[in-house]
Design an enzyme around this catalytic site. Structure first.
Site, mmCIF file in Angstrom:
data_model
loop_
_atom_site.group_PDB
_atom_site.id
_atom_site.type_symbol
_atom_site.label_atom_id
_atom_site.label_comp_id
_atom_site.label_asym_id
_atom_site.label_seq_id
_atom_site.Cartn_x
_atom_site.Cartn_y
_atom_site.Cartn_z
ATOM 1 N N ASP A 71 0.833 -1.187 0.000
ATOM 2 C CA ASP A 71 0.000 0.000 0.000
ATOM 3 C C ASP A 71 0.879 1.252 0.000
ATOM 4 O OD1 ASP A 71 -2.628 1.417 0.548
ATOM 5 O OD2 ASP A 71 -1.521 1.979 2.348
ATOM 6 N N GLU B 139 1.595 -0.510 -5.050
ATOM 7 C CA GLU B 139 0.638 0.549 -5.348
ATOM 8 C C GLU B 139 1.507 1.793 -5.553
ATOM 9 O OE1 GLU B 139 -3.429 2.529 -3.556
ATOM 10 O OE2 GLU B 139 -1.757 2.194 -2.194
#
Length: 697
Positions: A344, A380
């Site tokens: 993330d 990401e």
């Protein structure tokens, strides 16, 4: 008196060896560390750790074993102006805890200051309001478990939420719904395998915290991007209680998925923790060694440097932070048998100072690690800091969520002009982003929807977000949805709903037949809707859960998705390991882009801003890479006709690419009816907003 031996400074955390447990905690600022053991009735027994080597406080306690609850109290300097926040009144979680029991009770005592006076020191004992770290039994019978080790180009990813995918499934026993055990249930395994899924990407399962402001609103941190324990499976997802039972349950889930040929990828959040900014709680890291774990504002260390939008960012220059992250990653691979990670806000991990550095220490460590360099690593590739959008810029062994793919495919099917050149790159694996780094098409994780944003159903049903249930005045969530409601907002009459179903088939067909790795979001094949909410992070209820009663209503979409997955699996021309050359190979080019008239596209055709339709020839006989045994790959050839225009367009079947073609797939016809063939030179009517896939026979 509790017996204590010196023990060892490594490994960090609580390590049971069959006779007792070694405890080890890093803190460079500590002057004294107390290990706090909790009995069944909640009685606290403090044990002062007398040994300290290299800033690691440690001790071995004979007879202490699995199920023992514990925490720490760290004595040391408390001077927020210098970034120092030690406070022995605060019970602290072990950063290396393998299991955590309970949740945070949001009393003022869990904060290091008195409300309204951020510079004060709060001496209230936080133990009654804090979860406990738990000693686990590390021994587990893995049997003959083997990682599926699916090559990237053969991978199909299914992004899912442990609770949201399984909590409402009527054929899963009620007592295990919403848990790791449910993910390993035959009903889920059967559904995933029929969809062609080879990797289950789980939204955060590290122990996380629901923020105080959400609790007060009656909401929850549903998504889980608020970690506090990077080694502990989230306890609420366990059907075996919280006293360490989540660990064997998680392992059993992994073993069941592996037996079905499905890899397990974890969405991990190493960029920040749940302790927030200077006004956040003291749960662990802050009280243990604030200046070693967090990036602080240089000229005012009371405050935290934040590139995540959550209040804090971990200090990636700190060797102790890097060690913790690497130890965590290796633990999940070696001990928990997971197959990869999706990072993330990965740009934050690359920030050593302020710039995003592709060669930061974290990536160097992963590159040289003999364990982590061999698993799937997905970035990401953005954060909220300056220069944080880094699609295409991660190291060569990494793959990336391709946000440009998502945006381009959405723009194409909502009829935006001047999207064809960008579509050409995205459909063929985004060579403009990855080829110069010696990466291959599989570097692109292609997706149209994910947990963040509209579901597939909502993408074709809403022009605007409808996040009122989040109680933030509909200001949260992105306004850049690139969606089209097909003529009506929300529920609509039958004609509009039919068009929406066709658009969903267009999206899925484009996704599965693009080069790269397709990723679908859980429930999209079932028509899952969030009623236009594009930011369901706080909605742990029917709004975000997969409604399995939709299976019968949406059987056409489920069956269509299964056919797409089977088509991709059967034909390597849709999952090439290398980029197209675009030049003749054994007579014909490996790829050719065509106008609806059957002519090869010119620069003028690509640049025509009004053009919304084109065809592409994929030559299955011109795949130059060998298979895994070194044999030449041969496949059938395909002609794909994309019509994003609202009217029917008649495509000419070009003569030079084959004499006879059979319709393999038609998004305007969800059910395959008989065998439809055509010959070179014929005109094929492709209805507005549809895709026709022809196979050469």
């Amino acid at each position: 008196m509790i017996e204590q031996w010196p023990g060892d400074p490594y490994p960090l955390g609580a390590t049971y060896d069959g006779a007792g447990t070694n405890f080890a905690l890093f803190s460079e600022v500590a002057e004294r560390v107390e290990l706090c053991l909790f009995d069944e009735d909640g009685t606290e027994r403090p044990v002062r750790l007398s040994e300290c080597d290299g800033f690691v406080w440690h001790g071995y306690l004979p007879g202490i074993g699995p199920g023992q609850r514990y925490g720490y109290r760290v004595h040391g300097p408390h001077d927020p102006a210098r970034g120092l926040r030690c406070n022995p009144a605060k019970l602290l979680l072990d950063p290396y805890a393998k299991a955590i029991e309970g949740e945070v009770d949001w009393d003022e005592a869990v904060y290091g200051y008195r409300f309204g006076r951020p510079e004060s020191r709060n001496e209230a004992d936080s133990a009654p309001f804090m979860p406990r770290s738990v000693v686990i039994n590390p021994f587990f019978g893995w049997g003959h478990d083997r990682p599926p080790a699916t090559p990237y180009h053969d991978t199909v990813i299914y992004e899912a939420h442990v609770r949201g995918l399984t909590i409402a499934h009527p054929r899963i026993p009620e007592e295990i719904r919403g848990t790791y055990a449910a993910l390993g249930h035959p009903e889920i395994l059967d559904h995933l395998t029929k969809l062609g899924v080879t990797a289950l990407e789980l939204m955060p399962v590290h122990q996380f915290v629901t923020d105080d402001f959400l609790s007060r609103r009656g909401l929850a941190n549903y998504w889980g991007y608020n970690s506090i324990g990077f080694f502990a499976p989230h306890n609420r997802y366990s059907s075996r209680g919280q006293r360490g039972g989540q660990v064997p349950e998680f392992k059993a889930m992994v073993r069941a998925l592996h037996e079905a040929g499905i890899e397990v990828i974890l969405d991990v959040v190493y960029n920040h923790t749940a302790e927030g900014n200077h006004l956040g709680p003291t749960l662990g890291f802050k009280g243990i060694d604030n200046i070693s774990y967090y990036r602080l504002v240089e000229d005012d260390p009371r405050h935290y440097y934040d590139t995540t939008g959550t209040g804090n960012s971990l200090l990636m220059r700190s060797p102790h932070v890097l060690q913790m992250i690497m130890d965590s990653l290796r633990y999940w691979v070696i001990e928990m048998h997971v197959d990869g990670f999706r990072f993330d806000l990965a740009s934050t991990l690359a920030r050593e100072l302020h710039e995003v550095d592709r060669l930061s220490s974290f990536f160097d460590l992963v590159q040289q690690d003999p364990v982590l360099s061999q698993v799937k690593l997905i970035a990401e590739p953005w954060d909220v800091g300056q220069g944080g959008y880094q699609v295409g810029n991660f190291p060569s062994r990494w793959t990336e969520w391709n946000g440009r793919y998502r945006d381009t495919i959405r723009d194409l099917w909502r009829g935006r002009p001047a999207t064809l050149p960008e579509f050409g790159y995205r459909f063929t694996g985004s060579s403009d982003l990855y080829k110069d780094d010696s990466r291959r098409p599989a570097a692109s994780i292609n997706f149209v929807t994910c947990h963040d944003g509209f579901t597939l159903q909502d993408l074709v049903s809403y022009n605007d977000k409808h996040n009122e249930a989040n109680q933030e005045g509909n200001h949260d969530g992105t306004d850049d949805n690139r969606s089209w409601n097909c003529g009506a907002e929300g529920r609509a009459e039958a004609g509009v709903e039919a068009l929406r179903e066709q658009q969903k088939r267009n999206f899925l067909t484009t996704l599965f037949l693009s080069q790269g790795v397709p990723m679908i979001s859980h429930g999209d094949e079932l028509g899952r809707t969030q009623a236009g909410n594009n930011n369901g992070y706080c909605q742990d209820n029917e709004l975000t859960w997969v409604d399995w009663s939709d299976v019968r209503e949406n059987w056409l979409m489920v069956e269509f998705t299964q056919r797409l997955a089977a088509l991709r699996k059967q034909h390597p021309v849709f999952r090439r390991r290398r980029f197209f050359y675009g030049r003749p190979v054994r007579g014909l080019a490996d790829i050719a882009w065509l106008t609806p008239t059957g002519e090869e596209m010119t620069n003028g055709d690509w640049e025509a801003g009004f053009a919304k339709s084109l065809a592409v020839f994929l030559n299955g006989e011109a795949i130059t890479e060998p298979d895994r045994r070194g044999r030449a790959i041969r496949d059938e050839s395909f002609l794909l006709m994309f019509n994003a225009h609202h009217d029917t367009i008649r495509f000419t079947v070009p003569k030079e690419y084959g004499d006879m073609w059979q319709t393999e797939l038609d998004t305007a016809m969800p059910i395959s009816v008989g065998v439809s063939t055509c010959h070179s030179g014929e005109l094929v009517a492709v209805p507005g907003r549809s895709v026709r896939v022809l196979r050469r026979v």
